[in-house]
Design an enzyme around this catalytic site. Structure first.
Site, PDB file in Angstrom:
ATOM      1  N   GLY A 189       1.470  -1.303  -0.091  1.00  0.00           N
ATOM      2  CA  GLY A 189       0.108   0.218  -0.501  1.00  0.00           C
ATOM      3  C   GLY A 189       0.681   1.239   0.260  1.00  0.00           C
ATOM      4  N   SER A 190      -0.037   2.465   0.843  1.00  0.00           N
ATOM      5  CA  SER A 190       0.681   3.539   0.238  1.00  0.00           C
ATOM      6  C   SER A 190       2.176   4.053   1.814  1.00  0.00           C
ATOM      7  CB  SER A 190       0.251   4.686   0.703  1.00  0.00           C
ATOM      8  OG  SER A 190      -0.318   5.417   1.906  1.00  0.00           O
ATOM      9  N   PRO A 191       2.960   4.561   1.432  1.00  0.00           N
ATOM     10  CA  PRO A 191       4.157   4.645   2.678  1.00  0.00           C
ATOM     11  C   PRO A 191       3.540   5.077   3.772  1.00  0.00           C
ATOM     12  CG  PRO A 191       5.609   5.443   0.599  1.00  0.00           C
ATOM     13  CD  PRO A 191       3.147   5.248   0.530  1.00  0.00           C
ATOM     14  N   GLY A 194       1.484   2.733   5.735  1.00  0.00           N
ATOM     15  CA  GLY A 194       2.914   1.412   5.934  1.00  0.00           C
ATOM     16  C   GLY A 194       3.304   2.062   7.141  1.00  0.00           C
ATOM     17  N   GLU A 211       5.414  -3.116   1.093  1.00  0.00           N
ATOM     18  CA  GLU A 211       4.903  -3.015  -0.129  1.00  0.00           C
ATOM     19  C   GLU A 211       4.973  -1.738  -0.224  1.00  0.00           C
ATOM     20  OE1 GLU A 211       8.389  -4.367  -2.095  1.00  0.00           O
ATOM     21  OE2 GLU A 211       8.292  -6.389  -0.721  1.00  0.00           O
ATOM     22  N   CYS A 245       1.765   0.436  -8.706  1.00  0.00           N
ATOM     23  CA  CYS A 245       3.049   1.571  -7.466  1.00  0.00           C
ATOM     24  C   CYS A 245       4.043   1.213  -8.033  1.00  0.00           C
ATOM     25  CB  CYS A 245       3.269  -0.182  -6.319  1.00  0.00           C
ATOM     26  SG  CYS A 245       3.393  -1.890  -7.014  1.00  0.00           S
TER      27      CYS A 245
END
Length: 465
Positions: A189-191, A194, A211, A245
């Site tokens: 997913g997104s930072p 994350g 990831e 991504c």
């Protein structure tokens, strides 16, 4: 809900002690079972992906279903070798010992997947979890609701919950799951999210594979084949409507070649995604939700307000959340579109005067998940690789590095933590346990006290250690 999750977690924890002793043949049979389950339900999977993202069957097959088949087949082919203890050499301080690395399952794993490749990015980590001998709890994205519902039905209908269980739900479900002391968490997913995952994992000292994403740049050197580069970039960028991504996020091109690149890229957009001068919706998907659709329109509009020019595309349709492939030039580096991951069909083109300037522009941003270099010069390619950092790199192409299971796939820094696919996925869900077997002849007593008369021996230890 929390009570039910706690109960299931306890069941999986107990069952993980059984799974850790399974042989490769037993794990292979489970992977074969998963593959047959997918094969028997291909039509339903394609229909769900079409409903969620308007993915055409060809793209869905190639990037979602067949990708998972390849992951399963590769694991089945290599699992026996992966599971064997690996021999390592003894050191001077441990002469005559036998040393091995054992790959043992971590235990109970949590897999949280995103909506952009909702089938592949849930199933591929599950393949690795099963191959490594773990139990797994799965949480697909609620935004890709059709795929989430189907996967939940298939998994829960064909696997025992004490081994693999899938749950539908929103962020509240994720929050409840993250309260549990998993042995490993695999998140895509997104930072931003994350960081939430990592914070939750830290409370239980759970290991994580993250990831994430980032602004994956393309550097086109002056000597590159511009037409080939344009075609590859257009395909990789606008596949799945840019919701990938590792999609090229922005292009860096020599100032003198900007117009040629725009002309060629515009031609390729027409060839790949338009028919009779109309966007071909049978080959081009939609944006997943109104929220993401409006976010992308805002990015585009604010970029224009900041001085950017739309030189190709720009049209949108609120009715079906469609944004046409769009190329922008004269984009301000301070504009929001250059500060956050785009994750949609907007392609900024930035000019540079020297390769070093392009490299510096890349290094001014967080480390990306992917870096793409187009050049016929090995020295330019190697200099760029040496001076930059990214999760992965592809030279003279885009996206395709993810398809090789012999390569680790993962990010660095803001773009992720850890690797997956093939052996690297197996390794992510495994603990590398170092084991030393002492021989009947050993010198370990030389290190025992008393130490009074061992000054000379210490000098010898200093040389060999």
């Amino acid at each position: 809900m929390q009570e039910n999750l706690n109960h299931l977690f306890d069941q999986q924890k107990a069952h993980s002690l059984i799974l850790r002793n399974t042989k490769s043949d037993e794990r292979k049979e489970k992977l074969k079972k998963l593959k047959i389950l997918i094969q028997d339900n291909e039509r339903l999977i394609f229909d769900a992906l079409e409903k969620d993202l308007r993915k055409c069957e060809f793209e869905a097959a190639l990037t979602e279903v067949y990708f998972v088949y390849a992951e399963i087949d590769f694991a089945i082919k290599n699992l026996s070798c992966w599971m064997k203890p690996k021999r390592v050499s003894a050191s001077m301080s441990s002469l005559f010992t036998k040393n091995r690395i054992y790959y043992e399952p971590k235990g109970v794993s949590l897999i949280i997947s995103p909506w952009n490749y909702p089938f592949q990015l849930l199933m591929a980590p599950l393949v690795s979890a099963i191959a490594a001998g773990n139990t797994a709890m799965l949480k697909p994205s609620e935004l890709s609701s059709a795929t989430a519902a189907l996967v939940t039905k298939l998994i829960n209908g064909h696997f025992e919950s004490k081994e693999v269980a899938c749950f539908e739900g929103d962020a509240n479900l994720s929050e409840s799951l993250l309260k549990l002391p998993f042995d490993h968490i695999f998140f895509t997913g997104s930072p931003k999210i994350g960081k939430v995952i990592m914070e939750a994992a830290a409370k239980h000292l759970s290991s994580v594979t993250l990831e994430l994403g980032g602004k994956s740049p393309v550097i086109i050197a002056q000597d590159a084949n511009l037409e080939k580069a344009a075609e590859k970039i257009v395909w990789g960028k606008f596949m799945n409507s840019g919701q990938t991504c590792i999609a090229p996020d922005y292009v860096l091109v020599k100032a003198e070649q900007e117009q040629d690149f725009i002309r060629l890229a515009s031609q390729k957009i027409d060839q790949l995604y338009r028919k009779n001068d109309i966007l071909d919706r049978t080959s081009y998907g939609k944006i997943i939700s109104s929220g993401h659709y409006n976010r992308l329109k805002d990015l585009r509009n604010k970029a224009v307000e900041d001085g950017a020019c739309i030189v190709k595309g720009g049209a949108d349709s609120d009715q079906d959340h469609t944004l046409e492939p769009t190329i922008l030039t004269k984009v301000s580096l301070s504009s929001a579109i250059m500060q956050e991951e785009i994750f949609g069909p907007l392609l900024p083109v930035i000019t540079y005067s020297s390769i070093q300037e392009a490299i510096d522009l890349v290094n001014q941003r967080a480390k990306p998940l992917a870096l793409y270099i187009f050049s016929g010069s090995d020295s330019i390619v190697q200099d760029t690789i040496r001076q930059t950092s990214s999760g992965g790199t592809c030279v003279n192409d885009v996206v395709l590095h993810i398809s090789n299971p012999n390569l680790p796939f993962g990010g660095i820094g803001n773009s992720g933590h850890g690797s997956c696919h093939g052996f690297y996925g197996f390794k992510a869900f495994s603990h590398e346990r170092g084991v030393m077997f002492q021989s009947g002849t050993d010198f370990s007593k030389l290190a025992y006290p008393p130490y009074g008369n061992k000054g000379g021996l210490l000098k010898w230890f200093k040389k060999i250690l």
